[in-house]
Design an enzyme around this catalytic site. Structure first.
Site, PDB file in Angstrom:
ATOM      1  N   LYS A 181       2.912  11.524   6.764  1.00 19.52           N
ATOM      2  CA  LYS A 181       2.069  11.349   7.949  1.00 19.52           C
ATOM      3  C   LYS A 181       2.607  12.079   9.167  1.00 19.52           C
ATOM      4  O   LYS A 181       2.343  13.253   9.346  1.00 19.52           O
ATOM      5  CB  LYS A 181       1.852   9.856   8.211  1.00 19.52           C
ATOM      6  CG  LYS A 181       1.022   9.179   7.107  1.00 19.52           C
ATOM      7  CD  LYS A 181       0.547   7.822   7.508  1.00 19.52           C
ATOM      8  CE  LYS A 181      -0.168   7.097   6.380  1.00 19.52           C
ATOM      9  NZ  LYS A 181      -1.399   7.747   5.913  1.00 19.52           N
ATOM     10  N   PHE A 236       0.862  -1.171   0.000  1.00 18.64           N
ATOM     11  CA  PHE A 236       0.000   0.000   0.000  1.00 18.64           C
ATOM     12  C   PHE A 236       0.905   1.229   0.000  1.00 18.64           C
ATOM     13  O   PHE A 236       1.577   1.514   0.986  1.00 18.64           O
ATOM     14  CB  PHE A 236      -0.947   0.059   1.197  1.00 18.64           C
ATOM     15  CG  PHE A 236      -1.854   1.249   1.128  1.00 18.64           C
ATOM     16  CD1 PHE A 236      -3.020   1.212   0.382  1.00 18.64           C
ATOM     17  CD2 PHE A 236      -1.523   2.433   1.762  1.00 18.64           C
ATOM     18  CE1 PHE A 236      -3.844   2.325   0.283  1.00 18.64           C
ATOM     19  CE2 PHE A 236      -2.340   3.552   1.668  1.00 18.64           C
ATOM     20  CZ  PHE A 236      -3.504   3.500   0.925  1.00 18.64           C
ATOM     21  N   ASP A 291       9.597   2.907   1.643  1.00 15.06           N
ATOM     22  CA  ASP A 291       8.405   3.703   1.973  1.00 15.06           C
ATOM     23  C   ASP A 291       8.187   3.609   3.477  1.00 15.06           C
ATOM     24  O   ASP A 291       7.637   2.633   3.991  1.00 15.06           O
ATOM     25  CB  ASP A 291       7.198   3.168   1.209  1.00 15.06           C
ATOM     26  CG  ASP A 291       5.925   3.959   1.491  1.00 15.06           C
ATOM     27  OD1 ASP A 291       5.900   4.734   2.473  1.00 15.06           O
ATOM     28  OD2 ASP A 291       4.945   3.799   0.744  1.00 15.06           O
TER      29      ASP A 291
END
Length: 408
Positions: free
Chosen positions: A261, A147, A232
């Protein structure tokens, strides 16, 4: 339409969203109005312990005083210049972030998906300019069950049909291999490979943690093959797993790290690509950009986030409280939990399907004053703010035990 003359209830606000908001999310039926630390409060004043922390965007809790102060201070001075001009906050942010991550250069962006898209562009440009891959032939190897976001390029290499179906045609140039399989990865890499792009821990897939040695193996394989290792760390990074970066559990230094984030402190969207000078140096003016990327407000908040992490306090808290989380979940195995995976303050918990879906368990937890979220099937994920206390964490685990009881 006339505005309501009285404060609307949670039920009224949820119904009001239905006709005017696109249905791209299925949130739990709670309407948050206020928050502080690890706690949120709905419009009726009910309090909930936040065990999701905005998928790690709120690593430092809601409204951390140092981050709110940094934002207020910058709001009174300057918020945006665009990158048409320099601003007085950007250099310091880039210097501190590069130092924190052990990298040379920073490319500031806004969202996690933008960081991933930027990483893809960088890898391809590097492959053409430095490695010598023929034009338009570069490939990037990724892992199944990944994801990395939901843009059209990113869903092109997703294996989640919910994310992909109905959004083609898809972007070519990606090869998908099983996660945690070095042999499959090696077989997929060839002279056209620009990069291997993976999550050190797969979050959306249920907090999938690779075997010891996998990340070091990826690093060695990419070094031998002459391609980039792009990690990531948008969910796994910035303290979540007990280290600043999850790759540090194996003392691995990727060529490029993608961050987001938590970098915005739960206040503004901030993301960044950090990496070696040889890689980020392939970009020239006009080839990539973002009006808001590196804006003064984002740089001020991002710098304050880096300052918190430079102390090491939050990494230590995640490691120490991670033991409480792991031990608490281990005690529930065979008592409603069939398995779990955890690292630091991050866990994927597989609930006995006979007791309900992950969504159903999350709804039961909500009624107990605990906010968590399902991922796939009967799996829920727990990722509380790193500011949570041991008592609060123990209380959340007790609530999980309660809702998994046979007579729940």
């Amino acid at each position: 339409m006339t505005a309501p003359t009285h404060p609307r209830t949670s039920d009224e606000l949820i119904r009001a969203e239905e006709p005017v908001l696109a249905h791209n999310y299925h949130p739990l039926p709670v309407v948050v109005a206020r928050a502080e630390g690890a706690w949120v409060e709905d419009v009726e004043g009910r309090r909930y312990l936040d065990m999701l922390a905005g998928y790690s965007a709120l690593n430092f809790g809601h409204r951390h005083p140092a981050l709110v102060e940094a934002a207020h201070r910058q709001l009174d001075r300057l918020t945006l210049t665009s990158r048409a001009f320099h601003n007085d906050r950007l250099a310091g942010f880039a210097e501190r972030l590069a130092g924190l991550t052990g990298q040379d250069m920073v490319l500031p962006m806004n969202t996690g998906a933008e960081a991933v898209e930027s990483g893809i562009k960088l890898a391809r440009k590097w492959a053409y300019d430095v490695k010598g891959v023929p034009a338009d032939r570069a490939t990037i190897v990724v892992a199944a069950d990944n994801f990395h976001g939901r843009t059209t390029t990113i869903v092109s290499f997703s294996t989640d049909e919910t994310a992909r179906s109905g959004f083609g045609p898809f972007t070519p140039g990606f090869r998908i291999v099983p996660y945690n399989d070095l042999a499959a990865l090696e077989a997929a890499v060839d002279e056209t490979t620009a990069a291997v792009l993976i999550e050190p821990i797969q979050g959306e897939a249920g907090v999938n943690i690779p075997d010891d040695g996998y990340l070091a193996g990826v690093r060695e394989l990419t070094r031998r093959a002459g391609c980039l290792f792009v990690a990531d760390e948008i969910q796994s990074g910035l303290g979540r797993t007990g280290h600043t970066l999850a790759v540090q559990h194996e003392d691995v230094v990727p060529d490029v790290v993608l961050l987001g984030k938590a970098l915005g402190g739960g206040i503004v969207p901030v993301s960044a690509v950090v990496g070696r000078r040889e890689v980020l140096g392939v970009l020239h003016p006009g080839e990539h950009g973002s009006t808001f990327g590196g804006n003064p407000l984002a740089a001020a908040v991002g710098t304050a986030v880096v300052e918190l992490l430079e102390t090491g306090v939050f990494q230590r808290r995640a490691a120490e409280l991670g033991e409480v989380l792991r031990d608490g979940l281990a005690a529930l195995v065979g008592r409603g939990v069939v398995g779990f995976r955890s690292r630091g303050l991050w866990a994927g918990v597989d609930v006995d399907p006979a007791l309900g879906t992950g969504r159903a368990v999350s709804e039961r937890l909500m009624r107990e004053g605990i906010l968590a979220k399902d991922t796939h099937g009967s799996t829920i994920r727990l990722a509380p703010p790193l500011t949570i206390t041991a008592d609060e964490l123990t209380s959340a685990l007790a609530s999980l035990e309660k809702v998994l009881a046979v007579d729940a």
